[in-house]
Structure formats: structure tokens, C-alpha cells
Write a protein that holds these residues in place. Structure first.
Motif, PDB file in Angstrom:
ATOM      1  N   UNK A  70      14.552  23.977  11.490  1.00  0.00           N
ATOM      2  CA  UNK A  70      14.476  23.284  12.774  1.00  0.00           C
ATOM      3  C   UNK A  70      13.854  21.899  12.571  1.00  0.00           C
ATOM      4  N   UNK A  71      13.036  21.757  11.546  1.00  0.00           N
ATOM      5  CA  UNK A  71      12.295  20.519  11.299  1.00  0.00           C
ATOM      6  C   UNK A  71      12.870  19.683  10.162  1.00  0.00           C
ATOM      7  N   UNK A  72      13.436  20.353   9.158  1.00  0.00           N
ATOM      8  CA  UNK A  72      13.957  19.676   7.965  1.00  0.00           C
ATOM      9  C   UNK A  72      15.271  20.350   7.570  1.00  0.00           C
ATOM     10  N   UNK A  73      16.307  19.543   7.318  1.00  0.00           N
ATOM     11  CA  UNK A  73      17.621  20.102   6.969  1.00  0.00           C
ATOM     12  C   UNK A  73      17.653  20.719   5.582  1.00  0.00           C
ATOM     13  N   UNK A  74      16.891  20.169   4.651  1.00  0.00           N
ATOM     14  CA  UNK A  74      16.964  20.617   3.259  1.00  0.00           C
ATOM     15  C   UNK A  74      15.572  20.934   2.712  1.00  0.00           C
ATOM     16  N   UNK A  75      14.902  21.928   3.298  1.00  0.00           N
ATOM     17  CA  UNK A  75      13.557  22.249   2.806  1.00  0.00           C
ATOM     18  C   UNK A  75      13.545  22.791   1.379  1.00  0.00           C
ATOM     19  N   UNK A 124      19.150  14.146  -3.797  1.00  0.00           N
ATOM     20  CA  UNK A 124      19.676  13.299  -2.709  1.00  0.00           C
ATOM     21  C   UNK A 124      21.197  13.349  -2.719  1.00  0.00           C
ATOM     22  N   UNK A 125      21.785  13.193  -3.898  1.00  0.00           N
ATOM     23  CA  UNK A 125      23.246  13.285  -3.995  1.00  0.00           C
ATOM     24  C   UNK A 125      23.718  14.661  -3.527  1.00  0.00           C
ATOM     25  N   UNK A 126      23.004  15.700  -3.952  1.00  0.00           N
ATOM     26  CA  UNK A 126      23.380  17.072  -3.611  1.00  0.00           C
ATOM     27  C   UNK A 126      23.308  17.300  -2.106  1.00  0.00           C
ATOM     28  N   UNK A 127      22.268  16.796  -1.453  1.00  0.00           N
ATOM     29  CA  UNK A 127      22.184  17.047  -0.009  1.00  0.00           C
ATOM     30  C   UNK A 127      23.223  16.250   0.766  1.00  0.00           C
ATOM     31  N   UNK A 172      17.903  15.973  12.877  1.00  0.00           N
ATOM     32  CA  UNK A 172      16.946  16.599  11.972  1.00  0.00           C
ATOM     33  C   UNK A 172      16.873  15.818  10.665  1.00  0.00           C
ATOM     34  N   UNK A 173      15.662  15.501  10.238  1.00  0.00           N
ATOM     35  CA  UNK A 173      15.475  14.762   8.993  1.00  0.00           C
ATOM     36  C   UNK A 173      15.947  15.569   7.797  1.00  0.00           C
ATOM     37  N   UNK A 174      16.417  14.882   6.771  1.00  0.00           N
ATOM     38  CA  UNK A 174      16.943  15.563   5.589  1.00  0.00           C
ATOM     39  C   UNK A 174      15.822  16.199   4.771  1.00  0.00           C
TER      40      UNK A 174
END
Length: 152
Positions: free
Chosen positions: A78-83, A116-119, A140-142
Motif C-alpha cells: 500500500x505504501x511501496x510498490x517494490x518493497x 531499478x531496471x527490473x522494477x 504509490x512510490x516505487x
């Protein structure tokens, strides 16, 4: 021969984590730096744990969405797309601080670029699979929370 981009990214991710873990500094880190490294490493493992719990039905190391899995937007997502990636980066930074090694800092930076590339690749695949993913990605931030997010 077609390259499996997802498999390559996962392999590079784990390779650089291994390289970071195996890099040792020539000198002992200052006590404060070593402590901060341990804190970053522990935080990274906690983030990974919370992410794994929330992602359970869709859990995979690959950037491609798991077949039949839902788009996960609850819990830490909910807070971060890629925790998961945030946790891995935190662990890399932590290990680099505990090793106090220029080589491990460079390897952590390369790991950061890979993630970064992966996300970005993963985000594009999620948008293809779920129409609501685009709005989720805007809000939502990455890797860090979007503090300007409009709650519904």
C-alpha cells in the motif's frame, strides 16, 4: 537464441548480492559505520519479511507476474510498490557498511541499477496484465513511500 529477461535479471540480482556479501574491506569499519550497516541489514530483512507475507499468493523472484495471482496493493505494498527490491537494496547497503569496502559499495550501486531496471520492466508487465496497475503505480512510490498520495 532468445534471452529470458526475467531469469537474467534475477540471476544478476543474486550474483551481485553474493559478490557484496563476499567483498571484504582492507580495514575495519568504524564502530558507528558497522552498527549502521547492521541496522540497514536488519531493516532490509524485516522489509523482505513484510513483503513476502503480503505478496504470498503472488510471490516469485521473477519480475513476470505469477499466473493466476492477484495484483497485490495491500500491506506494505500500500505504501511501496517494490518493497522486496527496497529490502534487497537495504541489505546491500548494510553489508557494504559492515565491510567498509569500496568494491562492495560499487557492487551495491550496480545492484541498485539492476533493480531499478527490473522494477521498470515489472511495472510494464503489471500494466499489461491489470488495467488498475497504472493508477496504483501513479499513486504509490516505487522504492520509497509517496507522501503526496491521495488516500481514498
Amino acid at each position: 537464441m532468445k534471452i529470458d529477461k526475467g531469469r537474467l535479471l534475477v540471476t544478476l540480482q543474486f550474483l551481485f548480492l553474493f559478490l557484496i556479501a563476499m567483498s571484504h574491506g582492507a580495514i575495519h569499519p568504524p564502530n558507528t559505520t558497522f552498527r549502521f550497516g547492521l541496522i540497514f541489514t536488519l531493516i532490509g530483512f524485516f522489509i523482505l519479511g513484510f513483503a513476502a507475507i503480503a505478496l504470498r499468493p503472488a510471490l516469485t523472484a521473477r519480475p513476470e507476474p505469477k499466473a493466476g495471482a492477484p495484483l497485490i496493493t495491500h500491506g506494505i505494498y500500500h505504501y511501496v510498490r517494490h518493497p522486496m527490491y527496497l529490502g534487497v537494496i537495504s541489505i546491500g547497503i548494510g553489508i557494504s557498511l559492515t565491510h567498509w569496502s569500496i568494491i562492495s559499495f560499487v557492487e551495491t550501486f550496480i545492484l541498485f541499477l539492476i533493480l531499478i531496471y527490473k522494477y521498470h520492466y515489472e511495472d510494464s508487465l503489471l500494466k499489461e496484465k491489470w488495467p488498475q496497475a497504472a493508477a496504483y503505480q501513479r499513486e504509490t512510490g516505487a522504492l520509497l513511500p509517496n507522501f503526496n498520495r491521495r488516500e481514498k
